[in-house]
Design a protein around this motif. Structure first.
Motif, mmCIF file in Angstrom:
data_model
loop_
_atom_site.group_PDB
_atom_site.id
_atom_site.type_symbol
_atom_site.label_atom_id
_atom_site.label_comp_id
_atom_site.label_asym_id
_atom_site.label_seq_id
_atom_site.Cartn_x
_atom_site.Cartn_y
_atom_site.Cartn_z
ATOM 1 N N ARG A 39 1.335 -1.388 -0.032
ATOM 2 C CA ARG A 39 0.007 0.016 0.155
ATOM 3 C C ARG A 39 1.267 1.628 -0.150
ATOM 4 N NH1 ARG A 39 -4.125 1.065 4.173
ATOM 5 N NH2 ARG A 39 -5.357 1.816 2.370
ATOM 6 N N ALA A 97 -5.668 9.332 6.806
ATOM 7 C CA ALA A 97 -4.693 7.970 7.118
ATOM 8 C C ALA A 97 -4.289 8.025 8.548
ATOM 9 C CB ALA A 97 -3.571 7.822 6.057
ATOM 10 N N GLY A 98 -4.378 6.494 9.003
ATOM 11 C CA GLY A 98 -4.223 6.043 10.259
ATOM 12 C C GLY A 98 -2.776 5.579 10.766
ATOM 13 N N ASP A 99 -2.535 5.719 11.890
ATOM 14 C CA ASP A 99 -1.110 5.710 11.585
ATOM 15 C C ASP A 99 -0.415 4.060 11.562
ATOM 16 O OD1 ASP A 99 -1.503 7.842 13.300
ATOM 17 O OD2 ASP A 99 -0.720 7.095 15.558
ATOM 18 N N GLY A 100 1.216 4.366 10.986
ATOM 19 C CA GLY A 100 1.332 3.005 10.321
ATOM 20 C C GLY A 100 0.639 2.478 8.924
ATOM 21 N N GLU A 101 0.488 3.043 8.241
ATOM 22 C CA GLU A 101 -0.881 2.182 7.634
ATOM 23 C C GLU A 101 -0.365 1.931 6.175
ATOM 24 O OE1 GLU A 101 -5.557 2.980 5.238
ATOM 25 O OE2 GLU A 101 -4.515 4.758 7.178
ATOM 26 N N PHE A 102 0.623 2.571 5.924
ATOM 27 C CA PHE A 102 1.684 1.902 4.312
ATOM 28 C C PHE A 102 2.484 1.528 4.096
ATOM 29 C CE2 PHE A 102 -2.136 5.500 4.435
ATOM 30 C CZ PHE A 102 -2.893 4.935 2.734
ATOM 31 N N ASP A 103 2.720 1.496 3.412
ATOM 32 C CA ASP A 103 4.326 0.251 3.249
ATOM 33 C C ASP A 103 5.070 1.396 2.930
ATOM 34 O OD1 ASP A 103 3.411 -1.888 3.884
ATOM 35 O OD2 ASP A 103 2.389 -2.067 2.225
ATOM 36 N N ARG A 126 4.481 9.432 10.640
ATOM 37 C CA ARG A 126 3.366 9.067 11.188
ATOM 38 C C ARG A 126 2.579 7.933 10.157
ATOM 39 N NH1 ARG A 126 -1.915 9.347 11.356
ATOM 40 N NH2 ARG A 126 -2.243 11.092 10.339
ATOM 41 N N VAL A 127 1.627 7.964 9.468
ATOM 42 C CA VAL A 127 1.412 7.020 8.227
ATOM 43 C C VAL A 127 2.356 6.327 7.880
ATOM 44 C CG1 VAL A 127 -0.264 8.752 7.684
ATOM 45 C CG2 VAL A 127 1.693 8.333 6.176
ATOM 46 N N ARG A 129 4.439 2.325 7.854
ATOM 47 C CA ARG A 129 4.840 1.820 9.123
ATOM 48 C C ARG A 129 6.425 1.615 9.641
ATOM 49 N NH1 ARG A 129 8.039 -2.185 6.571
ATOM 50 N NH2 ARG A 129 7.202 -2.332 4.299
#
Length: 216
Positions: A39, A97-103, A126-127, A129
């Motif tokens: 993502r 977007a949420g915390d750690g949501e994306f690669d 923040r967003v 990982r």
């Protein structure tokens, strides 16, 4: 969401971005996207010129763009992208977007324009990982002190941001990325166009990795 409307600039940029890609920025965009997986959040997607370059290993792109005309153009571009792209309204300083949501995160010709570069990079950090990648292609300050850097400072303090929707030519973006909690893995510095002495010609293209603890 606070409105970010630059209708005149947006119209000009839609045409200019196509011309720039033909002149060479399409190759830089391919380099930015090469090897990405999972993502991805693209911050400041503009009219979607990055979309065609995402490899099929990318499972989804969330493309954030606050300017209405450019966002509408990005929605159209998403329809023919080789990977699923969702275009959303949002600001770099307050990503939806949420915390750690994306690669991975992608920024292309964006950090020169955001009002608060530090806040935007904090949000990108923040967003992502831990261990996620930041890919960037940006206008930056001239590497060596001299006339060009002085011209950049003068223009940034006067007319350039007013003419180009907030763009600044003289930001030390690589240092800002490092200060935001990223380990710089690779940086390529060049001018585009190669023989230009324009204030916006110094560029960087690179990769950085999200680290869990920001350096002190």
């Amino acid at each position: 969401m606070a409105a970010v409307s630059h209708p005149l600039f947006a119209r000009v940029y839609e045409r200019l971005s196509v011309a720039m890609d033909r002149a060479g920025t399409a190759a830089f965009r391919r380099d930015v996207a090469a090897g990405l997986t999972g993502r991805v959040i693209e911050v400041g997607a503009g009219n979607g010129r990055m979309f065609a370059h995402y490899p099929r290993a990318v499972t989804e792109v969330v493309a954030v763009e606050p300017e209405p005309r450019l966002r509408a153009a990005a929605v159209r571009a998403a329809r023919t992208a080789p990977v699923p792209v969702t275009v959303v309204d949002g600001l770099a300083e307050a990503l939806p977007a949420g915390d750690g949501e994306f690669d991975a995160a992608v920024i292309a010709l964006v950090l020169c324009t955001v009002p608060d570069q530090t806040a935007a990079l904090a949000e990108i950090h923040r967003v992502l990982r831990p261990g996620g990648q930041l890919r960037f292609f940006e206008h930056v300050a001239a590497e060596e002190p001299g006339p060009l850097r002085r011209v950049q400072r003068l223009l940034d303090a006067t007319v350039w941001p007013k003419l180009f929707a907030g763009c600044h030519t003289g930001r030390d973006t690589v240092a800002a990325i490092g200060a935001a909690g990223f380990a710089i893995d690779e940086v390529r510095r060049f001018r585009f166009p190669a023989t230009s002495s324009s204030p916006s010609s110094p560029c960087v293209l690179g990769r950085a990795t999200h680290v869990e603890q920001r350096p002190h």
